[in-house]
Enzyme design. Structure first.
Site, PDB file in Angstrom:
ATOM      1  N   HIS A  62       0.829  -1.346  -0.001  1.00 53.16           N
ATOM      2  CA  HIS A  62       0.017  -0.053   0.063  1.00 53.16           C
ATOM      3  C   HIS A  62       1.301   1.357   0.072  1.00 53.16           C
ATOM      4  CE1 HIS A  62      -3.039  -2.944   1.282  1.00 53.16           C
ATOM      5  NE2 HIS A  62      -2.258  -3.669   2.276  1.00 53.16           N
ATOM      6  N   SER A  85       2.211   0.005  -5.738  1.00 57.07           N
ATOM      7  CA  SER A  85       0.839  -0.494  -4.285  1.00 57.07           C
ATOM      8  C   SER A  85      -0.220  -2.014  -4.594  1.00 57.07           C
ATOM      9  CB  SER A  85      -0.385   0.578  -4.264  1.00 57.07           C
ATOM     10  OG  SER A  85      -1.104   0.383  -2.898  1.00 57.07           O
ATOM     11  N   SER A  90      -5.436   1.655  -2.045  1.00 54.80           N
ATOM     12  CA  SER A  90      -5.175   2.073  -0.991  1.00 54.80           C
ATOM     13  C   SER A  90      -3.991   2.979  -0.891  1.00 54.80           C
ATOM     14  CB  SER A  90      -4.562   0.457  -0.410  1.00 54.80           C
ATOM     15  OG  SER A  90      -3.495   0.639  -1.033  1.00 54.80           O
ATOM     16  N   ASP A 139       2.998  -7.835  -0.191  1.00 52.60           N
ATOM     17  CA  ASP A 139       1.834  -7.152   0.269  1.00 52.60           C
ATOM     18  C   ASP A 139       1.051  -8.113  -0.477  1.00 52.60           C
ATOM     19  OD1 ASP A 139      -0.284  -6.853   2.569  1.00 52.60           O
ATOM     20  OD2 ASP A 139       0.409  -4.683   2.993  1.00 52.60           O
ATOM     21  N   GLU A 164       4.301  -9.243   4.053  1.00 57.77           N
ATOM     22  CA  GLU A 164       3.628  -8.922   4.962  1.00 57.77           C
ATOM     23  C   GLU A 164       2.712  -9.262   5.686  1.00 57.77           C
ATOM     24  OE1 GLU A 164       4.909  -5.823   6.012  1.00 57.77           O
ATOM     25  OE2 GLU A 164       3.289  -4.980   6.549  1.00 57.77           O
ATOM     26  N   ASN A 189       5.054 -11.485   8.921  1.00 56.12           N
ATOM     27  CA  ASN A 189       3.408 -11.050   9.707  1.00 56.12           C
ATOM     28  C   ASN A 189       3.813 -11.417  10.879  1.00 56.12           C
ATOM     29  OD1 ASN A 189       0.428 -10.358   9.587  1.00 56.12           O
ATOM     30  ND2 ASN A 189       1.411 -13.185   9.881  1.00 56.12           N
ATOM     31  N   LYS A 194       4.629  -7.429  14.545  1.00 56.02           N
ATOM     32  CA  LYS A 194       4.131  -7.037  13.419  1.00 56.02           C
ATOM     33  C   LYS A 194       2.389  -7.796  13.403  1.00 56.02           C
ATOM     34  CE  LYS A 194       2.173  -7.328   9.217  1.00 56.02           C
ATOM     35  NZ  LYS A 194       0.354  -7.773   9.517  1.00 56.02           N
ATOM     36  N   ASP A 198       0.422  -4.703  14.467  1.00 53.78           N
ATOM     37  CA  ASP A 198      -0.597  -4.512  13.262  1.00 53.78           C
ATOM     38  C   ASP A 198      -1.673  -5.180  12.851  1.00 53.78           C
ATOM     39  OD1 ASP A 198      -0.899  -4.656  10.526  1.00 53.78           O
ATOM     40  OD2 ASP A 198       0.635  -4.090   9.587  1.00 53.78           O
ATOM     41  N   ASN A 199      -1.534  -6.074  12.717  1.00 54.24           N
ATOM     42  CA  ASN A 199      -2.745  -7.022  12.611  1.00 54.24           C
ATOM     43  C   ASN A 199      -4.157  -6.370  13.753  1.00 54.24           C
ATOM     44  OD1 ASN A 199      -0.836  -7.474  11.131  1.00 54.24           O
ATOM     45  ND2 ASN A 199      -1.853  -9.947  11.210  1.00 54.24           N
ATOM     46  N   CYS A 203      -5.736  -3.075  13.324  1.00 53.00           N
ATOM     47  CA  CYS A 203      -6.738  -2.444  12.839  1.00 53.00           C
ATOM     48  C   CYS A 203      -7.934  -2.096  14.600  1.00 53.00           C
ATOM     49  CB  CYS A 203      -7.451  -4.133  12.715  1.00 53.00           C
ATOM     50  SG  CYS A 203      -6.871  -4.741  11.631  1.00 53.00           S
ATOM     51  N   HIS A 322      -7.562  -9.435   4.380  1.00 54.73           N
ATOM     52  CA  HIS A 322      -5.995  -9.118   2.169  1.00 54.73           C
ATOM     53  C   HIS A 322      -7.291  -8.611   1.087  1.00 54.73           C
ATOM     54  CE1 HIS A 322      -2.755  -7.743   0.959  1.00 54.73           C
ATOM     55  NE2 HIS A 322      -3.336  -8.346  -0.385  1.00 54.73           N
ATOM     56  N   HIS A 382      -3.028   1.775   9.201  1.00 51.97           N
ATOM     57  CA  HIS A 382      -2.894   2.041  10.760  1.00 51.97           C
ATOM     58  C   HIS A 382      -2.028   3.490  10.473  1.00 51.97           C
ATOM     59  CE1 HIS A 382      -4.333  -1.668  10.072  1.00 51.97           C
ATOM     60  NE2 HIS A 382      -2.753  -2.601  10.206  1.00 51.97           N
ATOM     61  N   SER A 390       5.937  -3.107  12.127  1.00 51.89           N
ATOM     62  CA  SER A 390       6.120  -3.807  10.644  1.00 51.89           C
ATOM     63  C   SER A 390       7.067  -3.525   9.667  1.00 51.89           C
ATOM     64  CB  SER A 390       4.247  -3.737   9.869  1.00 51.89           C
ATOM     65  OG  SER A 390       3.507  -3.239  10.484  1.00 51.89           O
ATOM     66  N   GLN A 394      10.759  -5.808   7.847  1.00 48.92           N
ATOM     67  CA  GLN A 394      10.283  -5.197   6.564  1.00 48.92           C
ATOM     68  C   GLN A 394      11.935  -4.847   6.487  1.00 48.92           C
ATOM     69  OE1 GLN A 394       8.650  -7.114   4.114  1.00 48.92           O
ATOM     70  NE2 GLN A 394       7.001  -6.241   4.510  1.00 48.92           N
TER      71      GLN A 394
HETATM   72  P1  NAD Z   1      -5.831 -14.884  11.466  1.00 46.75           P
HETATM   73  O1  NAD Z   1      -5.332 -16.719  10.659  1.00 46.75           O
HETATM   74  O2  NAD Z   1      -5.215 -14.642  12.366  1.00 46.75           O
HETATM   75  O3  NAD Z   1      -7.361 -14.789  11.650  1.00 46.75           O
HETATM   76  C1  NAD Z   1      -8.668 -15.447  10.876  1.00 46.75           C
HETATM   77  C2  NAD Z   1      -9.870 -15.807  10.866  1.00 46.75           C
HETATM   78  O4  NAD Z   1     -10.518 -16.223  10.069  1.00 46.75           O
HETATM   79  C3  NAD Z   1      -9.348 -17.198  12.119  1.00 46.75           C
HETATM   80  O5  NAD Z   1      -9.705 -17.049  13.880  1.00 46.75           O
HETATM   81  C4  NAD Z   1     -10.003 -17.749  11.077  1.00 46.75           C
HETATM   82  O6  NAD Z   1     -10.332 -19.066  12.315  1.00 46.75           O
HETATM   83  C5  NAD Z   1     -11.378 -17.403  11.110  1.00 46.75           C
HETATM   84  N1  NAD Z   1     -11.950 -17.368   9.791  1.00 46.75           N
HETATM   85  C6  NAD Z   1     -12.051 -18.473   8.592  1.00 46.75           C
HETATM   86  N2  NAD Z   1     -12.482 -18.502   7.755  1.00 46.75           N
HETATM   87  C7  NAD Z   1     -13.704 -18.582   8.385  1.00 46.75           C
HETATM   88  C8  NAD Z   1     -15.556 -18.228   8.816  1.00 46.75           C
HETATM   89  N3  NAD Z   1     -15.787 -18.688   7.066  1.00 46.75           N
HETATM   90  N4  NAD Z   1     -16.121 -17.470   9.679  1.00 46.75           N
HETATM   91  C9  NAD Z   1     -15.775 -16.625  10.563  1.00 46.75           C
HETATM   92  N5  NAD Z   1     -14.797 -17.019  11.216  1.00 46.75           N
HETATM   93  C10 NAD Z   1     -14.126 -17.818  10.205  1.00 46.75           C
HETATM   94  O7  NAD Z   1      -5.554 -14.050  10.229  1.00 46.75           O
HETATM   95  P2  NAD Z   1      -5.256 -12.444  10.433  1.00 46.75           P
HETATM   96  O8  NAD Z   1      -4.029 -12.118  11.169  1.00 46.75           O
HETATM   97  O9  NAD Z   1      -6.891 -12.197  11.843  1.00 46.75           O
HETATM   98  O10 NAD Z   1      -5.825 -11.827   9.174  1.00 46.75           O
HETATM   99  C11 NAD Z   1      -7.136 -11.837   8.313  1.00 46.75           C
HETATM  100  C12 NAD Z   1      -6.893 -11.117   7.149  1.00 46.75           C
HETATM  101  O11 NAD Z   1      -6.725  -9.750   7.677  1.00 46.75           O
HETATM  102  C13 NAD Z   1      -6.260 -11.662   5.875  1.00 46.75           C
HETATM  103  O12 NAD Z   1      -5.981 -11.599   4.802  1.00 46.75           O
HETATM  104  C14 NAD Z   1      -5.032 -11.284   6.423  1.00 46.75           C
HETATM  105  O13 NAD Z   1      -3.776 -11.024   5.517  1.00 46.75           O
HETATM  106  C15 NAD Z   1      -5.826  -9.459   6.523  1.00 46.75           C
HETATM  107  N6  NAD Z   1      -4.345  -8.506   7.161  1.00 46.75           N
HETATM  108  C16 NAD Z   1      -5.273  -7.059   7.382  1.00 46.75           C
HETATM  109  C17 NAD Z   1      -4.430  -5.763   7.612  1.00 46.75           C
HETATM  110  C18 NAD Z   1      -5.718  -4.754   7.236  1.00 46.75           C
HETATM  111  O14 NAD Z   1      -5.231  -3.858   7.531  1.00 46.75           O
HETATM  112  N7  NAD Z   1      -6.967  -4.267   6.624  1.00 46.75           N
HETATM  113  C19 NAD Z   1      -4.053  -6.265   8.211  1.00 46.75           C
HETATM  114  C20 NAD Z   1      -3.088  -7.727   8.966  1.00 46.75           C
HETATM  115  C21 NAD Z   1      -3.896  -8.153   7.664  1.00 46.75           C
HETATM  116  N1  ADE Z   2      -1.363  -1.708   5.349  1.00 47.87           N
HETATM  117  C1  ADE Z   2      -2.640  -0.901   6.976  1.00 47.87           C
HETATM  118  N2  ADE Z   2      -2.641  -0.187   7.596  1.00 47.87           N
HETATM  119  C2  ADE Z   2      -1.495   0.538   6.736  1.00 47.87           C
HETATM  120  C3  ADE Z   2      -0.416   1.884   5.650  1.00 47.87           C
HETATM  121  N3  ADE Z   2      -0.421   2.916   6.670  1.00 47.87           N
HETATM  122  N4  ADE Z   2       0.552   1.985   5.267  1.00 47.87           N
HETATM  123  C4  ADE Z   2       0.898   1.054   5.141  1.00 47.87           C
HETATM  124  N5  ADE Z   2       0.825  -0.995   4.800  1.00 47.87           N
HETATM  125  C5  ADE Z   2      -0.777  -0.610   5.752  1.00 47.87           C
END
Ligand code: NAD
Ligand code: ADE
Length: 469
Positions: A62, A85, A90, A139, A164, A189, A194, A198-199, A203, A322, A382, A390, A394
């Protein structure tokens, strides 16, 4: 007084939305640097020795203000980079402009088409004067996929990939198992600094921000369903609870479901008795009360067509995982009319076929970022403090891979070196230490007697490798 952007580019080896946003981007980058103490400490520590001299990094994360600080850290340590990106919505255009104005090849803008998205990535795997990458920073795995499927000849010179996110790591592990992964990878990750940072806390910060920027809705007193209670789900549920929402959690994994109970959430299933047998099995009573759904699973079909059909009219639907595989937006496109309210916000009318609709209808869902990750589509992701952890990982991962020089190993040593691994724990602890210092925190040092009693070294590592944070 405002300072101008550092340079004007000599050539046009970049594509961004609007270069005139560069000064604004630069001003925000300077603030972000003050909020990223671990990354800046690593910059200071390694600037002179230039451990990345000769490194040519193709990067796909991103393109935000925080990523700009990452990019300039890699360059400070000696690398040359080309950047895109990893998501079509994003990019922060002022961040991309500042990077382009600094003469760094970047190909990214907010609102790319799918075709443009892949074109941007392709611009980062080759450059002028025969530039070709010897390191990959990814990522989600799309850059890794492109290299393996479309430009496999480039992999011969690549020392490794640092990945990532959870979904990208799953893809790498699948490739390793299937024998198609050609270079080693560092799983960024699963560093504690991380995923447990971050996660979760990222969030917690950015989910409610995104929903409020998109809808201007009051969230307090309304009911939310968080699907998935992993690291992202834990942060997302906390984000909505701190807005005063009544939060329910759906999970498939009893351990994560137990954690949700212990954290005080009601664990529910969208399906009667938890069995997904299609529309007839939907818990209609539950879904009719839900004002907001957020998917956080990394899975497909986390909010499927049956759920979309039975949710409360007016409900907000979004995904923070993701990929856009979590909400069945394909069903929504095939069956219902989409009205764009503003970029990345759609009213999707369930009582109207595509292109026929009654604007007075109340039977709609509000879909954010077309089902793509909402915190970066509808907000700015974030905050710098969180991305500090994070991105410090990297940088350490890139240094580690470059030092390993996988591409130069004799063929017989390559098989054993082909792994998907996390960085050693002492580096994770080092990043955490810099982050704590950045907060002004003081870490206690064990006495000799305590070291003797526990058997834990005073300088770490403090926990066994299988400790779960
Ligand atoms: P994780 O594996 O820790 O958590 C995912 C959870 O979803 C697990 O506990 C799993 O049991 C559950 N799950 C799977 N299928 C399901 C269903 N059908 N119903 C209910 N629960 C279900 O993974 P995470 O680290 O929490 O990451 C989740 C997603 O978010 C990934 O795609 C990751 O790449 C992404 N991510 C996004 C950001 C962001 O900034 N948007 C940041 C980090 C990770
Ligand atoms: N993933 C989640 N937040 C982000 C940010 N601010 N920059 C890059 N990657 C990210």
């Amino acid at each position: 007084m405002n300072q101008p952007a550092v340079t004007t580019p000599a050539t046009q080896d970049f594509k961004v939305a609007d270069l005139s946003l560069a000064d604004w981007g630069r001003r925000e980058i300077r603030i972000a640097e003050t909020e990223m103490p671990a990354l800046m400490t690593i910059r200071e520590q390694y600037r002179e020795s230039r451990p990345l001299a000769g490194a040519r990094i193709t990067g796909c994360i991103h393109m935000t203000i925080q990523t700009a600080v990452l990019i300039e850290t890699l360059i400070d340590l000696g690398a040359s980079v080309r950047w895109s990106s990893c998501n079509i919505f994003s990019t922060q255009d002022h961040a991309a402009a500042a990077i382009a104005a600094a003469g760094i090849p970047v190909f990214a803008w907010k609102g790319e088409t799918e075709e443009e998205f892949w074109w941007c990535i392709e611009q980062t795997v080759a450059g002028p004067d025969g530039w070709a990458p010897n390191l990959v920073l990814d990522d989600g795995g799309d850059l890794t996929l492109l290299l393996h499927e479309k430009r496999p000849e480039l992999l011969d010179a690549i020392h490794g990939i640092s990945e990532e996110t959870t979904t990208g790591v799953h893809r790498l592990q699948e490739m390793l198992r299937g024998g198609s992964l050609r270079v080693p990878a560092i799983n960024v990750n699963d560093a504690v600094t991380k995923s447990k940072n971050d996660n979760k806390y990222g969030c917690r910060h950015s989910l409610n921000d995104a929903i409020k920027r998109a809808t201007d809705h009051l969230l307090a007193g309304k009911q939310a369903l968080v699907v998935g209670y992993g690291d992202v789900g834990k942060g997302s549920a906390a984000s909505l609870r701190q807005e005063g929402m009544i939060v329910k959690v759906a999970e498939i994994d009893p351990l994560c479901a137990m954690q949700a109970c212990m954290d005080g959430y009601e664990v529910v299933s969208p399906y009667v008795d938890g069995e997904n047998l299609g529309l007839d099995s939907i818990d209609r009573g539950l879904l009719a009360r839900i004002d907001l759904v957020v998917t956080c699973t990394g899975n497909i079909g986390a909010c499927d067509a049956a759920m979309l059909q039975t949710l409360k009219p007016g409900a907000v639907v979004c995904n923070i995982g993701h990929f856009d595989s979590e909400i069945d937006t394909g069903y929504m496109r095939r069956h219902w009319h989409w009205e764009e309210v503003k970029p990345q916000v759609h009213k999707v009318y369930r009582d109207s076929k595509p292109d026929e609709f009654d604007p007075a209808s109340r039977d709609y869902l509000i879909l954010l970022s077309e089902g793509r990750l909402v915190n970066l589509g509808n907000a700015t992701g974030h905050p710098s403090r969180v991305m500090d952890g994070s991105f410090a990982n990297q940088v350490l991962a890139q240094m580690h891979l470059y030092q390993g020089r996988f591409a130069e190993l004799p063929a017989e040593e390559k098989t054993a070196a082909l792994t998907v691994s996390v960085l050693p724990r002492h580096l994770d602890e080092e990043v955490a230490r810099y982050m704590v210092e950045g907060f002004g925190g003081v870490i206690t040092r064990m006495t000799e007697a305590q070291v003797d009693y526990t058997g834990v070294p005073a300088d770490g590592p403090y926990k066994p490798d299988d400790y779960r944070y």
